[in-house]
Write an enzyme that holds these catalytic residues in place. Structure first.
Site, mmCIF file in Angstrom:
data_model
loop_
_atom_site.group_PDB
_atom_site.id
_atom_site.type_symbol
_atom_site.label_atom_id
_atom_site.label_comp_id
_atom_site.label_asym_id
_atom_site.label_seq_id
_atom_site.Cartn_x
_atom_site.Cartn_y
_atom_site.Cartn_z
ATOM 1 N N LYS A 11 12.458 -39.991 -15.952
ATOM 2 C CA LYS A 11 12.647 -41.276 -16.636
ATOM 3 C C LYS A 11 12.814 -41.043 -18.143
ATOM 4 C CE LYS A 11 9.961 -43.718 -13.095
ATOM 5 N NZ LYS A 11 8.755 -44.550 -12.826
ATOM 6 N N TYR A 51 15.665 -50.785 -8.277
ATOM 7 C CA TYR A 51 14.308 -51.294 -8.042
ATOM 8 C C TYR A 51 14.320 -52.676 -7.386
ATOM 9 C CZ TYR A 51 11.834 -47.568 -10.625
ATOM 10 O OH TYR A 51 11.265 -46.372 -11.025
ATOM 11 N N ASN A 114 5.180 -43.269 -16.370
ATOM 12 C CA ASN A 114 4.788 -42.185 -15.443
ATOM 13 C C ASN A 114 5.867 -41.107 -15.243
ATOM 14 O OD1 ASN A 114 6.468 -43.539 -13.689
ATOM 15 N ND2 ASN A 114 4.876 -44.129 -12.239
ATOM 16 N N HIS A 117 10.528 -40.345 -11.068
ATOM 17 C CA HIS A 117 10.723 -41.155 -9.866
ATOM 18 C C HIS A 117 11.043 -40.241 -8.698
ATOM 19 C CE1 HIS A 117 12.362 -44.116 -7.057
ATOM 20 N NE2 HIS A 117 13.299 -43.209 -6.835
ATOM 21 N N GLU A 128 19.435 -44.378 -2.537
ATOM 22 C CA GLU A 128 19.340 -44.057 -3.971
ATOM 23 C C GLU A 128 20.389 -43.006 -4.363
ATOM 24 O OE1 GLU A 128 15.173 -43.133 -4.466
ATOM 25 O OE2 GLU A 128 14.592 -45.236 -4.223
#
Ligand code: DAT
Ligand code: MG
Length: 151
Positions: A11, A51, A114, A117, A128
């Site tokens: 990310k 998402y 975080n 992914h 995805e």
């Protein structure tokens, strides 16, 4: 079967913090094979698709903004049990609940930062990968290490 594929993304916070190398190293060291990689800044529309299951969550707008705040390192990793083991390498969604030794447990503190992914099922991995990569961007090749990693 050693050709299961998972979508792993570093990310914007992971990219900015210089963690592309360490995260790639963990997947390589475990024995997984890199099948695709690119750096891209994703549009709001793209991230809302990625998402879509979370669109009703209160944190959704913040999540989309954070994910669109800079380049993401999008990857496909391949190997036996890549989806489940990929998630184990990442750790829990909340980094404070991730033991040291996992990526989130070693490099992150907050759920909203975080750093990585990973697909949560083989079906979602397929979706995805199709969303993030065009045909021809995902490579098919035999790793020279294959027979040293698999019996
Ligand atoms: P994961 O990324 O572990 O698959 P998820 O799919 O439930 O977790 O959520 C996607 C991302 O959304 C997650 O990595 C960080 C963010 N997120 C999840 N729960 C959150 C919460 N309670 N507060 C803020 N951000 C959250
Ligand atoms: Mg998820």
């Amino acid at each position: 079967m050693s050709n299961e594929q998972t979508f792993i993304a570093i990310k914007p916070d992971g990219v900015q913090r210089g963690l592309i190398g360490p995260i790639i190293s963990r997947f390589e060291a475990r024995g997984y094979k890199l099948a695709a990689i690119k750096l891209m800044t994703a549009s709001k529309d793209h991230l809302e698709k990625h998402y879509e299951d979370l669109s009703e969550k209160p944190f959704f707008p913040g999540l989309i903004k954070y994910m669109g705040s800079g380049p993401i390192c999008a990857m496909v990793w391949e190997g036996r049990d890549a989806v489940k083991t990929g998630r184990a390498l990442l750790g829990a969604t909340n980094p404070l609940a991730s033991p040291p030794g996992t990526i989130r447990g070693d490099y992150a503190i907050e759920t909203g930062r975080n750093i990585c992914h990973g697909s949560d099922s083989v079906e979602n991995a397929k979706k995805e990968i199709a969303l993030w990569f065009k045909e021809g961007e995902v490579q098919t090749y035999k790793s020279a290490l294959h027979d040293w990693i698999y019996e």
